[in-house]
Motif scaffolding. Structure first.
Motif, short mmCIF file in Angstrom:
data_model
loop_
_atom_site.label_atom_id
_atom_site.label_comp_id
_atom_site.label_asym_id
_atom_site.label_seq_id
_atom_site.Cartn_x
_atom_site.Cartn_y
_atom_site.Cartn_z
N ASN A 120 0.84 -1.32 0.13
CA ASN A 120 -0.15 -0.04 0.04
C ASN A 120 0.74 1.40 0.10
OD1 ASN A 120 -1.51 2.29 1.59
ND2 ASN A 120 -3.01 1.13 0.60
N ALA A 138 -5.58 -2.90 -4.75
CA ALA A 138 -4.81 -3.17 -3.49
C ALA A 138 -4.50 -1.61 -2.70
CB ALA A 138 -3.52 -3.74 -3.81
N LEU A 146 -6.58 -1.27 0.46
CA LEU A 146 -6.43 -2.25 1.48
C LEU A 146 -5.20 -1.78 2.26
CD1 LEU A 146 -6.59 -5.46 -0.67
CD2 LEU A 146 -8.40 -4.10 0.60
N GLU A 195 -2.05 -6.68 1.64
CA GLU A 195 -2.73 -6.30 0.48
C GLU A 195 -2.55 -6.98 -0.72
OE1 GLU A 195 -0.39 -4.78 2.35
OE2 GLU A 195 -0.36 -2.83 2.24
#
Length: 519
Positions: free
Chosen positions: A201, A371, A374, A378
């Motif tokens: 992330n 992703a 998240l 991820e």
């Protein structure tokens, strides 16, 4: 000298400090907080009739909202203790129980509260006294003494503004580990170190929102990097100081320092000669010729009497400085490497994401865009979605599988085995591993799956507790963590209505009754 008195029963401690109540009694163990509260409850009742009535009303109001709050496990005993002005508080309690205990404590209706250190974090709950049952704690790997900052975080709760002129702190000295009881110093509170985890992330967010220059600045100028640079600066300052000291010491040597007439050199040659004549070195190639050379040198030159005896001390001090410099240069090299670590980690993660098809140069591909929303595991969660498992499997099985994301079971933890096949998840993990995805990016366990699976299918909270060894607070935590993950996945799946509706349905089904309690 009077023999120190031993206190085995916490009720004796309470008797000793009864003029310094209310007290927070810090205990490092959930079960122990309950056991000690029960012991004190056998002998003490702190509340007057009118105070008991206030407690009864607050409990009745809380039970109207959560009828089962004192039903599970031994919580009926907690209800009785609260009526006596005694309580306990730890992470294993349900949110509803923790809240009623906190409200009673805030209302000054609890006089002795046995608690774990989490009670000293976050919201300030002061007391007249802080009592430490021990100054040793299990940190997940070993028992160790409390750090200064841990001790003062808890001890700092002693003393209530407007009520107490001063706070009181009591430490129960361990007969087994008296040396580890500790005498803590506020001036030596340990520094808090910054830590930046360069996750998928992190990389995706930086690529999405920042220019190359801004990414470089972020990786080199965050708080953790700042601390590393400051430590590197301290090391350089120490090295400079030692070099200056070396130069000062050199002034104690005369111009004959390097000649064999110098007592220092002669002493050095004699040490070498002694070493070469030892059993270990005398048979080594070249040893005999060197021995002859040294003996010849020492015999040809007359020993000179030296009046400058300070050079002996200087030579010894220089040797010590050299050892310290060697260590500092090693640390400096390590720190210089650490200073670049975030940039290295960023490039490693970016390369992995490129190989897996999450990014192309600076462009985020569909997996990368998913992703991006998240914040836990991820890559693994994204692959669960893009493999089709989340859409294909029944919702109750998906609920069970997602409960295991980023979950590491305890050593003695027991939870009913889920009735569905979770090998599909293990196969996906194996495939990702073959593609070079590190295990740290695929942390998952089937162990908590039954809790979410059964809860989704409408089972009662008691059923969950009957089928696991976890406490109420732990069960709630498992499902709340999944609810949070589902919210993240919903944001990521906004362009996929079918998936979005399925995730939303699972979340709404899980987010009910005892689990839906909000802080």
């Amino acid at each position: 000298m009077a023999k120190p008195r031993r206190f085995k029963d916490p009720a004796e401690i309470v008797e000793l400090i009864q003029d310094k109540l209310p007290a927070l009694y810090f205990v490092f163990g959930r079960a122990k907080t309950e056991e000690m509260a029960f012991e004190v409850g056998k002998e003490w009742d702190f509340l007057y009739p009118d105070e008991k009535e206030r407690v009864r009303k607050m409990i009745t109001d809380a039970e109207a909202e959560h009828p089962d709050m004192f039903v599970h496990r031994d919580r009926a005993m907690l209800k009785r203790l609260l009526m006596q002005g005694i309580g306990y508080h730890h992470a294993g309690l349900s949110p509803a129980l923790k809240r009623i205990v906190e409200r009673l404590y805030e209302s000054r209706l609890i006089w002795v509260l046995f608690c774990t250190e989490t009670f000293a974090a976050g919201v300030n709950f002061p007391a007249s006294s802080a009592v430490f049952e021990s100054c040793r704690k299990w940190d997940g790997r070993e028992f160790r003494q409390l750090l200064n900052r841990e001790f003062f975080q808890m001890a700092g709760r002693a003393g209530r503004r407007g009520f107490d002129e001063q706070g009181h702190v009591y430490i129960q000295i361990s007969a087994e580990h008296p040396d580890e009881t500790g005498f803590f110093k506020e001036s030596e509170v340990e520094m808090v170190h910054g830590r930046l985890a360069v996750s998928a992330n992190t990389v995706l967010s930086l690529l999405m929102w920042k220019s190359d220059q801004e990414i470089d600045h972020f990786l080199k100028s965050n708080f953790s990097a700042f601390q590393k640079r400051r430590r590197l600066k301290d090391i350089n300052r120490k090295i400079t100081k030692l070099h200056n000291k070396q130069q000062q010491l050199q002034e104690h040597f005369c111009e004959e320092q390097q000649s064999t007439s110098c007592p220092l050199i002669r002493k050095k040659l004699k040490r070498e000669l002694h070493k070469l004549k030892s059993r270990k070195y005398r048979q080594m190639p070249g040893s005999q010729s060197r021995i002859a050379e040294i003996e010849n040198t020492l015999s040809l030159l007359k020993k000179k009497k030296c009046k400058n005896v300070q050079c002996f001390d200087a030579a010894r001090e220089i040797k010590e400085i050299n050892n310290r410099l060697e260590l500092l240069h090693y640390k400096k090299k390590q720190m210089e490497y650490d200073a670049k670590q975030y940039t290295i980690d960023f490039q490693k993660m970016r390369t992995l994401l490129q190989r897996l098809g999450y990014v192309k140069e600076r462009e985020l591909l569909p997996r990368g865009k998913f992703a991006l929303h998240l914040h836990v595991q991820e890559i693994f969660v994204t692959e669960l979605v893009f493999s089709g498992l989340i859409e294909d499997l029944p919702a109750d099985e998906v609920a069970g599988i997602l409960a295991g994301i980023d979950y590491v079971p305890g050593r003695r933890e027991y939870i009913q085995i889920p009735p569905y096949d979770f090998d599909v998840v293990n196969k996906l993990r194996a495939e990702l591993m073959e593609m070079g995805v590190p295990q740290d990016y695929m942390v998952w366990s089937p162990v908590p799956g039954y809790l979410a699976y059964a809860w989704y299918n409408g089972k009662e909270f008691d059923h969950l507790l009957d089928n696991c060894s976890l406490q109420e607070g732990d069960v709630v935590s498992v499902i709340r963590r999944e609810i949070d993950l589902l919210r993240q996945m919903e944001k990521a799946a906004v362009d996929n209505p079918v998936l979005l509706e399925k995730l939303r349905g699972i979340r709404r089904t899980l987010d009910r009754d005892q689990v839906a309690v909000l802080f």
